[in-house]
Design a protein around this motif. Sequence first.
Motif, PDB file in Angstrom:
ATOM      1  N   MET A   1     -13.529   1.314   4.174  1.00  0.00           N
ATOM      2  CA  MET A   1     -12.861   0.232   3.438  1.00  0.00           C
ATOM      3  C   MET A   1     -11.349   0.214   3.693  1.00  0.00           C
ATOM      4  O   MET A   1     -10.707  -0.831   3.671  1.00  0.00           O
ATOM      5  CB  MET A   1     -13.135   0.376   1.933  1.00  0.00           C
ATOM      6  CG  MET A   1     -12.667  -0.796   1.093  1.00  0.00           C
ATOM      7  SD  MET A   1     -13.355  -2.372   1.642  1.00  0.00           S
ATOM      8  CE  MET A   1     -15.103  -2.128   1.301  1.00  0.00           C
ATOM      9  N   ALA A   2     -10.781   1.391   3.960  1.00  0.00           N
ATOM     10  CA  ALA A   2      -9.351   1.471   4.231  1.00  0.00           C
ATOM     11  C   ALA A   2      -8.973   0.623   5.445  1.00  0.00           C
ATOM     12  O   ALA A   2      -7.941  -0.062   5.447  1.00  0.00           O
ATOM     13  CB  ALA A   2      -8.934   2.921   4.448  1.00  0.00           C
ATOM     14  N   LYS A   3      -9.811   0.646   6.489  1.00  0.00           N
ATOM     15  CA  LYS A   3      -9.518  -0.128   7.693  1.00  0.00           C
ATOM     16  C   LYS A   3      -9.601  -1.627   7.424  1.00  0.00           C
ATOM     17  O   LYS A   3      -8.893  -2.424   8.058  1.00  0.00           O
ATOM     18  CB  LYS A   3     -10.474   0.275   8.814  1.00  0.00           C
ATOM     19  CG  LYS A   3     -10.175   1.641   9.419  1.00  0.00           C
ATOM     20  CD  LYS A   3     -11.060   1.915  10.613  1.00  0.00           C
ATOM     21  CE  LYS A   3     -10.732   3.257  11.259  1.00  0.00           C
ATOM     22  NZ  LYS A   3     -11.574   3.529  12.440  1.00  0.00           N
ATOM     23  N   THR A   4     -10.478  -2.010   6.508  1.00  0.00           N
ATOM     24  CA  THR A   4     -10.617  -3.430   6.171  1.00  0.00           C
ATOM     25  C   THR A   4      -9.374  -3.938   5.458  1.00  0.00           C
ATOM     26  O   THR A   4      -8.841  -5.004   5.782  1.00  0.00           O
ATOM     27  CB  THR A   4     -11.855  -3.651   5.278  1.00  0.00           C
ATOM     28  OG1 THR A   4     -13.015  -3.184   5.971  1.00  0.00           O
ATOM     29  CG2 THR A   4     -12.028  -5.131   4.950  1.00  0.00           C
ATOM     30  N   PHE A   5      -8.902  -3.164   4.486  1.00  0.00           N
ATOM     31  CA  PHE A   5      -7.722  -3.572   3.724  1.00  0.00           C
ATOM     32  C   PHE A   5      -6.425  -3.341   4.486  1.00  0.00           C
ATOM     33  O   PHE A   5      -5.485  -4.123   4.363  1.00  0.00           O
ATOM     34  CB  PHE A   5      -7.659  -2.813   2.387  1.00  0.00           C
ATOM     35  CG  PHE A   5      -8.466  -3.444   1.292  1.00  0.00           C
ATOM     36  CD1 PHE A   5      -7.955  -4.494   0.547  1.00  0.00           C
ATOM     37  CD2 PHE A   5      -9.737  -2.992   1.003  1.00  0.00           C
ATOM     38  CE1 PHE A   5      -8.701  -5.087  -0.456  1.00  0.00           C
ATOM     39  CE2 PHE A   5     -10.494  -3.571  -0.006  1.00  0.00           C
ATOM     40  CZ  PHE A   5      -9.970  -4.624  -0.735  1.00  0.00           C
ATOM     41  N   ALA A   6      -6.367  -2.246   5.208  1.00  0.00           N
ATOM     42  CA  ALA A   6      -5.120  -1.863   5.879  1.00  0.00           C
ATOM     43  C   ALA A   6      -5.373  -1.568   7.348  1.00  0.00           C
ATOM     44  O   ALA A   6      -5.309  -0.429   7.794  1.00  0.00           O
ATOM     45  CB  ALA A   6      -4.524  -0.643   5.183  1.00  0.00           C
ATOM     46  N   PRO A   7      -5.669  -2.606   8.142  1.00  0.00           N
ATOM     47  CA  PRO A   7      -5.997  -2.395   9.561  1.00  0.00           C
ATOM     48  C   PRO A   7      -4.854  -1.766  10.359  1.00  0.00           C
ATOM     49  O   PRO A   7      -5.089  -1.156  11.395  1.00  0.00           O
ATOM     50  CB  PRO A   7      -6.315  -3.818  10.056  1.00  0.00           C
ATOM     51  CG  PRO A   7      -5.688  -4.731   9.078  1.00  0.00           C
ATOM     52  CD  PRO A   7      -5.745  -4.028   7.770  1.00  0.00           C
ATOM     53  N   GLN A   8      -3.624  -1.888   9.851  1.00  0.00           N
ATOM     54  CA  GLN A   8      -2.477  -1.295  10.535  1.00  0.00           C
ATOM     55  C   GLN A   8      -2.174   0.118  10.054  1.00  0.00           C
ATOM     56  O   GLN A   8      -1.217   0.746  10.495  1.00  0.00           O
ATOM     57  CB  GLN A   8      -1.243  -2.190  10.349  1.00  0.00           C
ATOM     58  CG  GLN A   8      -1.417  -3.595  10.913  1.00  0.00           C
ATOM     59  CD  GLN A   8      -0.175  -4.454  10.703  1.00  0.00           C
ATOM     60  OE1 GLN A   8       0.858  -3.984  10.260  1.00  0.00           O
ATOM     61  NE2 GLN A   8      -0.285  -5.734  11.035  1.00  0.00           N
ATOM     62  N   GLY A   9      -3.019   0.601   9.122  1.00  0.00           N
ATOM     63  CA  GLY A   9      -2.838   1.955   8.619  1.00  0.00           C
ATOM     64  C   GLY A   9      -2.023   2.062   7.355  1.00  0.00           C
ATOM     65  O   GLY A   9      -1.977   3.113   6.720  1.00  0.00           O
ATOM     66  N   THR A  10      -1.345   0.978   6.958  1.00  0.00           N
ATOM     67  CA  THR A  10      -0.541   0.929   5.737  1.00  0.00           C
ATOM     68  C   THR A  10      -0.949  -0.300   4.933  1.00  0.00           C
ATOM     69  O   THR A  10      -1.094  -1.387   5.497  1.00  0.00           O
ATOM     70  CB  THR A  10       0.963   0.851   6.060  1.00  0.00           C
ATOM     71  OG1 THR A  10       1.363   2.036   6.746  1.00  0.00           O
ATOM     72  CG2 THR A  10       1.799   0.710   4.800  1.00  0.00           C
ATOM     73  N   LEU A  11      -1.139  -0.124   3.642  1.00  0.00           N
ATOM     74  CA  LEU A  11      -1.485  -1.256   2.785  1.00  0.00           C
ATOM     75  C   LEU A  11      -0.207  -2.011   2.436  1.00  0.00           C
ATOM     76  O   LEU A  11       0.682  -1.484   1.772  1.00  0.00           O
ATOM     77  CB  LEU A  11      -2.168  -0.770   1.504  1.00  0.00           C
ATOM     78  CG  LEU A  11      -2.626  -1.879   0.539  1.00  0.00           C
ATOM     79  CD1 LEU A  11      -3.778  -2.678   1.163  1.00  0.00           C
ATOM     80  CD2 LEU A  11      -3.045  -1.288  -0.805  1.00  0.00           C
ATOM     81  N   ARG A  12      -0.118  -3.252   2.895  1.00  0.00           N
ATOM     82  CA  ARG A  12       1.055  -4.082   2.635  1.00  0.00           C
ATOM     83  C   ARG A  12       0.773  -4.978   1.431  1.00  0.00           C
ATOM     84  O   ARG A  12      -0.101  -5.847   1.491  1.00  0.00           O
ATOM     85  CB  ARG A  12       1.388  -4.936   3.857  1.00  0.00           C
ATOM     86  CG  ARG A  12       1.669  -4.132   5.130  1.00  0.00           C
ATOM     87  CD  ARG A  12       1.690  -5.034   6.349  1.00  0.00           C
ATOM     88  NE  ARG A  12       0.414  -5.733   6.514  1.00  0.00           N
ATOM     89  CZ  ARG A  12       0.218  -6.763   7.333  1.00  0.00           C
ATOM     90  NH1 ARG A  12       1.218  -7.216   8.085  1.00  0.00           N
ATOM     91  NH2 ARG A  12      -0.970  -7.329   7.422  1.00  0.00           N
ATOM     92  N   ALA A  13       1.500  -4.754   0.346  1.00  0.00           N
ATOM     93  CA  ALA A  13       1.283  -5.514  -0.890  1.00  0.00           C
ATOM     94  C   ALA A  13       2.429  -6.482  -1.116  1.00  0.00           C
ATOM     95  O   ALA A  13       3.595  -6.074  -1.187  1.00  0.00           O
ATOM     96  CB  ALA A  13       1.168  -4.564  -2.071  1.00  0.00           C
ATOM     97  N   SER A  14       2.122  -7.767  -1.215  1.00  0.00           N
ATOM     98  CA  SER A  14       3.138  -8.774  -1.475  1.00  0.00           C
ATOM     99  C   SER A  14       3.461  -8.775  -2.967  1.00  0.00           C
ATOM    100  O   SER A  14       2.591  -9.007  -3.806  1.00  0.00           O
ATOM    101  CB  SER A  14       2.640 -10.157  -1.043  1.00  0.00           C
ATOM    102  OG  SER A  14       3.690 -11.094  -1.063  1.00  0.00           O
TER     103      SER A  14
END
Length: 239
Positions: free
Chosen positions: A1-14
């Motif tokens: 699930m981490a790859k789905t939400f954060a494909p670049q390796g970091t979760l970017r939250a607006s």
Amino acid sequence: MAKTFAPQGTLRASINLGNPVLANLDAKTGEAVGVSVDLARELARRLGVPLQLVVVKSAGISVENIERNQADIGFFAIDPKRGQEISFTRPYVLIEGYYAVRKDSAITTNEQVDQAGTTVAVGKGSAYDLFLTRELKNATIVRIPTSPAVVQAFLDQNLAVAAGVKQQLEHDAQKAGGLRILEQRFMVIRQAMGVPKNRGEEAASYLSAFVEEMKASGFVAASLTRHGIEGAIVAKAND
């Protein structure tokens, strides 16, 4: 699930600073704080990825961050137009939208606002802008770049009405003086988390379950209390 939400390796939250109920800048550190930031940190912790806060000053820009793949998740008022590109959770808090006028204004009720010749200041792209664009048939909407700038623009441009988050309007009215808030809310904003629809149903379901757990566990209520937020209530399961 981490790859789905954060494909670049970091979760970017607006994170939208235009709504003080959800996020503000800490006076000491200059960093964004608030319930939306707390939720983003907890989601990143569960996914096991670093968090990057993409801080903006308006809801419209926050939506654009998602649409332009500049953020992986965001915090938004649920709206049909935004729902074309974003999968929303159920709301985690409910926020009331109110009108402000000058103390000597003849406008005393919400119904009197939608009249020809009446000018209504709103934050461009905000939930109020989207709602009032649909609802107001006669009044003229004047879109201000960000919601925190609405009251000053309302004063500077001699507009008739300012629309926004009750807490923001009260704060600005106290600072400016000579204003009053109409007694009844004109809308209730259902504030939710959102993920781009192109991330798929699994991501949307995961985020929805996360929000329901954060409400039920008391996480959202505790965050609102910790940040001194009044006027926003934790949404119930069927809100």
